[in-house]
Design an enzyme around this catalytic site. Sequence first.
Site, PDB file in Angstrom:
ATOM      1  CD  GLU A   1      -3.426   3.202  -4.761  1.00  0.00           C
ATOM      2  OE1 GLU A   1      -4.540   2.664  -4.923  1.00  0.00           O
ATOM      3  OE2 GLU A   1      -2.398   2.579  -4.480  1.00  0.00           O
TER       4      GLU A   1
ATOM      5  NE  ARG B   1      -4.224  -1.487   0.101  1.00  0.00           N
ATOM      6  CZ  ARG B   1      -4.413  -2.481  -0.785  1.00  0.00           C
ATOM      7  NH1 ARG B   1      -3.509  -2.726  -1.716  1.00  0.00           N
ATOM      8  NH2 ARG B   1      -5.515  -3.193  -0.755  1.00  0.00           N
TER       9      ARG B   1
ATOM     10  CG  HIS C   1      -3.746  -0.596  -6.653  1.00  0.00           C
ATOM     11  ND1 HIS C   1      -4.113  -0.065  -5.439  1.00  0.00           N
ATOM     12  CD2 HIS C   1      -3.805  -1.942  -6.472  1.00  0.00           C
ATOM     13  CE1 HIS C   1      -4.396  -1.032  -4.587  1.00  0.00           C
ATOM     14  NE2 HIS C   1      -4.206  -2.203  -5.203  1.00  0.00           N
TER      15      HIS C   1
END
Length: 312
Positions: free
Chosen positions: A259, A230, A277
């Site tokens: 993000e 992450r 991602h």
Amino acid sequence: MKPILFIRTLVSEAHRARIAEHFDVLYATSAEDIARTLAESGPRIRAVLTTGLMGLTAAQIDAMPNLEVVCALGVGYENIDVAHARQRGIVLANGAGTNDACVADHAFALLLATVRKVLPLDRHTREGGWRATVDMPPGLTGKRLGILGLGAIGRQIARRATAFDMEVGYHSRRARDDAAYPYFSDILSLAQWSDILVLAAPGGPATHHMVNAQVLDALGPQGYVINVARGSVIDTEALASALRERRIAGAGLDVYESEPDAPETLLGFDTLVLTPHVGGWSPEAVNNSVQRFLDNTLGHFAGRGVVSAIPA
Ligand SMILES: NC(=O)C1=CN([C@@H]2O[C@H](COP(=O)(O)OP(=O)(O)OC[C@H]3O[C@@H](n4cnc5c(N)ncnc54)[C@H](O)[C@@H]3O)[C@@H](O)[C@H]2O)C=CC1
Ligand SMILES: O=C(O)C(=O)COP(=O)(O)O
């Protein structure tokens, strides 16, 4: 009558059709549509499908008084208010182990592209350049690969690294009896040992900015960091400074603090390889995740319980 399921994350039409064999589906992905769906149909909803990134807030949970089960499509669930859901007695499940091979493949794609300088060399070749004018990229054989988080993905990364004749070490919350790789009790000592550090631990407060300036300096000017975990696990500003000052050799990132955008401060470096991602994104992995969602929810509604509950 089929139970009503609210899907609040992007799911393909084909997968939604498969899910609709078992559920009456409400589907909304924009903030406005989500709010409208909850206002109009909240009390009828018995199940939710979301992702770690899209999450589910306490207020959203409270708009669904008859909600029984919440599933994350993938593995991560960092933005689902798990504590609040548990207080309400809601069952929580995720797609543990459904995308580990794909994410490990992607970690290696980033690793090879970064260390072997594939993107700058591709540009160089297209511009008519040849090899005499570029720095030789290092090889992987014999290099030390440090893994943060030796879970499902970390283990798949370790297996791949072993096939590349790399040495593997790891840091997790605790040493694993079933893994022969050397264990490091903290991230700093792992970074000091590693040539390449790969991040495969969950996001959330416990891992927030675990990779900071000190850890990057421990990795050093010949070191690389690869993040498929992450964005929050790396301090983005510290990474930008380390790349700018060449205090590390390069990085490969699939996930970001900002993000769904990659941070502006990182876009200029040609020592950096970026993807949006997609680590857990392949037809095979997404099929696995959708199947697991069905196994979880159908198990719940049949009284058998879910297959992969989010751990307490
Ligand atoms: N880039 C992508 O598309 C994807 C990213 N992910 C991320 O990767 C993470 C790991 O996935 P899996 O390996 O399937 O999960 P897992 O639960 O099997 O493994 C997680 C590992 O991290 C370790 N860990 C947890 N907290 C830690 C801490 N505070 N410090 C050090 N180690 C810690 C655990 O001990 C475990 O070994 C997910 O939580 C998700 O955030 C997962 C799938 C796709
Ligand atoms: O499995 C995970 O945690 C992932 O990051 C995969 O992405 P998703 O959750 O499907 O948005």
